[in-house]
Design an enzyme around this catalytic site. Structure first.
Site, PDB file in Angstrom:
ATOM      1  N   LEU A  64       0.845  -1.189   0.000  1.00 23.87           N
ATOM      2  CA  LEU A  64       0.000   0.000   0.000  1.00 23.87           C
ATOM      3  C   LEU A  64       0.881   1.239   0.000  1.00 23.87           C
ATOM      4  CD1 LEU A  64      -2.467  -1.226   2.762  1.00 23.87           C
ATOM      5  CD2 LEU A  64      -2.942  -1.130   0.319  1.00 23.87           C
ATOM      6  N   ASP A 297       0.846  -9.700  -5.697  1.00 20.35           N
ATOM      7  CA  ASP A 297       2.166  -9.123  -5.413  1.00 20.35           C
ATOM      8  C   ASP A 297       2.201  -7.661  -5.874  1.00 20.35           C
ATOM      9  OD1 ASP A 297       4.684  -9.119  -4.321  1.00 20.35           O
ATOM     10  OD2 ASP A 297       5.678  -9.835  -6.122  1.00 20.35           O
TER      11      ASP A 297
END
Lengths: 415, 319
Positions: A64, A297
């Site tokens: 993030l 990923d």
């Protein structure tokens, strides 16, 4: 809020459902499938004609870079639950950092975020992190992300300690001494391009030693981002020997190989590296057979991080919004039935994370993805909500597009 | 796949690698170099082919020798030459590679001669020039990482053609640290394109790239096997930092196994030529008896190098 989703093709791999069925939501939970519960009156009806209705996707690894933008990208990609690896800046090795992540992501009100704690302090591979404290703060497992544990005794102790409390360990297997300064699969392409190679044995040596340590300690082990046929073979053998070991393959490794590097395309720089076409085919077969789940990923990299010579460019690609279409593409190309393909990004990944998600069982939180399996769209910087626009699929057409995403019965994304 | 060195008409617009360089382009370069070689023997060594053009030598990695040969070549073509030792200036201040390029393009550069420690850096530059619409600016790769050193490869081809004429009956042995050598890769691709009979890669496993056979060479771990009946022997430089460690135990043992001595050279054909891209490590990869011997063509290589670089620059400027 009571919602009625009607006319859709409902696919719930966990419960073995694939049929045109209605779905009823009340109080943020799945109230019923098929027939409305007694006295149910919908306040809101979603017509899902032509759409697939499935559990919200569960992603095993999402970085993030910005919480709000990336969680918006997640729900735009149909992802309603995701695990965040600990290699944030600073790393997730203190309860305060974990609590802050949980709080900020909850405030965004989009996808659910499950932090993975650091296995060792600062991910330095030397001192164990306070796993019990981190677990109470919200961590659902522990990992080193891509950082090595140079001393195998530390890894042995980490497994023993985690197993004491029943925590799962996730490792991305790569022997960092063998990988050294490598940036691409050690093979024909890297040799021709003069790129330092990472041999397959960098992965297999790490898998073999992790499996032996897990066997010795009884640890529950997840091996992340497997890239080679030989690596898959080791894990498959361990699974057949009834070891508690799971693994995943990144969505890009299911589609690409080292030849996609072309003339030094830094978008094709991944960690672990894209390997040979034969490796890629073995990964596709392993996912089809259920040996491995699929992860995004997701790794947003800004343009400055990619506008560099190949070896200097940051590895990774934006993936949240491509997870679904690229999973569907893999399923079409391998003739894998849609429910099986969706299992790899819903109930299978939820089981690996040990979270209650990835199914449409009455009583479950109503985390739902509605997508149009036929819709084609072109991958472009503008079409992606993520901060990361870096993907080898930029400019390509993909099939399958999210129509709506619900988290806890609330529509958090609608196209 | 689109070949970034050629334009739509198949003409050379950048020289990035000998990999994918068509045979007729290689021949054109070698023939042009041949005509320039005569100029070097004249009293007035200049021709006006690049008059008014600015050639920027962009060396992100130091190399006085290669930079000098490009500088001489550009000056003999009457170009204005600007040498930028980038390893010590802008990049040290944090400027990115492409920012540097944009600035120099704004200074009306016509050609960049680029040396960079990272494989593929010149591709990044050409791709960027293409993106910003400056296809009139040419790039010459003067060595990128382990990947390519095409002008060295081409001057090696010039040398071989000069002494041996036809490539098809030849056996060429490339000896030494092929793993880290951009020269070896450029030689192998050019030799393959020119139809060389047999190319041998000679060295210990630690110094050979994996799957090197896929480039069209025969691997020999034994120097005697590699040299037997060879027509051309190309010795590669062994960098100091690779002599003691996990790649090789010592310079002494390397010389005993792979050093080219007069006795070993006797296994090759009597008229075999010995080449070396320089700078040589005497007593490490090559014995002085060979380096200074009658079969060595190491200094002619340097002379041919100027003519080949003139040829490349003049062809690029014309396309």
């Amino acid at each position: 809020m009571r919602t009625h989703i009607t006319n859709g093709r409902l696919i719930d791999p966990k419960n073995g459902i694939d049929a045109t069925l209605d779905l009823f939501i009340a109080d943020g939970r799945i109230a019923a499938i098929g027939k409305a519960p007694a006295g149910f009156t919908a306040e809101h009806t979603l017509d899902a004609r032509g759409l697939v209705v499935c559990p919200g996707l569960v992603d095993l690894s999402t970085r993030l870079s910005g919480i709000e933008t990336e969680l918006a990208a997640a729900v735009a990609g149909g992802v309603t639950s995701l695990a965040c690896p600990p290699d944030t800046s600073p790393p997730l090795d203190e309860p305060g950092l974990v609590e802050r992540l949980v709080r900020r992501s909850a405030a965004a009100g989009l996808a659910r975020v499950y932090p993975i704690g650091a296995l060792t302090t600062q991910l330095a591979g030397e001192r164990l992190a306070e796993m019990h404290t981190l677990s109470r703060a919200g961590c659902i497992g522990f990992s080193q992300a891509k950082k090595p544990i140079p001393d195998r005794l530390v890894l042995l102790r980490a497994m023993q300690y985690a197993t004491t409390f029943g925590y799962a360990i996730r490792l991305q297997p790569q022997d960092h001494q063998i990988a050294a300064d490598g940036v691409a699969h050690d093979g024909e392409v890297a040799s021709r391009l003069g790129l330092a190679g990472i041999p397959v044995c960098a992965e297999t040596v790490a898998i073999a030693s992790s499996l032996e340590l897990a066997r010795a300690t009884g640890a529950s082990l997840h091996l992340a981002r497997i890239s080679s046929a030989a690596g898959i073979a080791l894990i498959r053998a361990a699974q057949q020997a009834k070891m508690a070991v799971t693994c995943d393959v990144s969505i890009y490794h299911l589609h690409l190989s080292d030849s996609d590097i072309g003339f030094f395309d830094s978008n094709a720089r991944f960690d672990p590296p894209l390997r040979s076409a034969a490796d890629r085919d073995a990964l596709r077969a392993a996912v089809a057979a259920g040996v491995a789940a699929i992860s995004s990923d997701h790794t947003p990299v800004d343009e400055d991080g990619k506008q560099l010579p190949f070896a200097e460019a940051a590895p990774g690609a934006t993936a949240l919004e491509l997870l679904l279409p690229l999973t569907l593409q893999w399923a079409r190309e391998t003739a894998t039935p849609l429910p099986v393909a969706l299992a790899r990004i819903t109930c299978d990944s939820a089981a690996i994370l040990g979270v209650s998600a990835g199914a449409l069982t009455p009583g479950d939180a109503a985390d739902i993805c509605l997508f149009d399996p036929e819709a084609r769209w072109q991958v472009s910087a503008d079409a992606l909500r993520s901060r990361g626009k870096n993907t080898p699929f930029i400019g390509r057409e993909v099939q399958g597009r999210v129509h709506s995403t619900l988290v806890g019965g609330r529509v958090v994304f609608q196209r | 796949m689109h070949n970034p060195q050629l334009n739509a008409a198949g003409e050379l617009t950048h020289l990035l690698s000998t990999d994918g360089l068509p045979r007729d382009v290689i021949t054109q370069i070698l023939d042009t170099a041949s005509s320039f070689l005569e100029i070097s023997d004249r009293d007035v060594k200049k021709v006006p082919l690049l008059r008014g053009k600015s050639v920027f030598n962009l060396f992100f990695e130091n190399s006085t020798r290669t930079r000098t040969t490009f500088e001489i070549a550009a000056k003999r073509l009457s170009a204005d030459v600007i040498n930028l030792d980038v390893s010590r200036s802008s990049t040290a201040k944090g400027e990115t590679l492409l920012d540097t390029i944009d600035n120099l393009v704004a200074m009306h550069a016509d050609m960049f001669v680029v040396r960079h420690a990272s494989s593929g850096a010149p591709y990044l530059i050409t791709e960027h020039l293409h993106r910003v619409g400056r296809t009139d600016v040419h790039v010459v790769n003067a060595g990128d990482g382990r990947h390519a050193h095409p002008t060295q490869g081409l001057l090696d081809m010039y040398t071989i053609r000069h002494y041996k004429k036809d490539f098809s009956p030849l056996t060429v042995a490339i000896v030494g640290d092929i793993l880290h050598s951009r020269v070896a890769r450029s030689d192998i691709h050019a030799l393959t394109t020119l139809g060389t009979g047999e190319i041998r890669a000679v060295g210990p496993q630690t110094l050979l790239p994996s799957a090197v056979e896929s480039m069209g060479v025969r691997v020999c771990h034994d120097l005697a096997d590699g040299l037997r009946d060879a027509d051309v022997v190309i010795m590669l430089r062994l960098q100091n930092e690779r002599m003691n460690g996990a790649l090789l135990p010592s310079a002494g043992e390397y010389f005993r196994c792979y050093g080219l001595t007069p006795a070993m050279l006797a296994l090759a054909k009597p008229d075999a030529i010995v080449m070396h891209p320089g700078p040589m490590n005497r007593g490490v990869e090559i014995d002085s008896g060979v380096a200074d011997g009658a079969q060595a063509v190491i200094l002619p290589q340097v002379t041919f190098g100027i003519a080949v670089r003139m040829a490349v620059m003049s062809i690029l400027a014309g396309n």
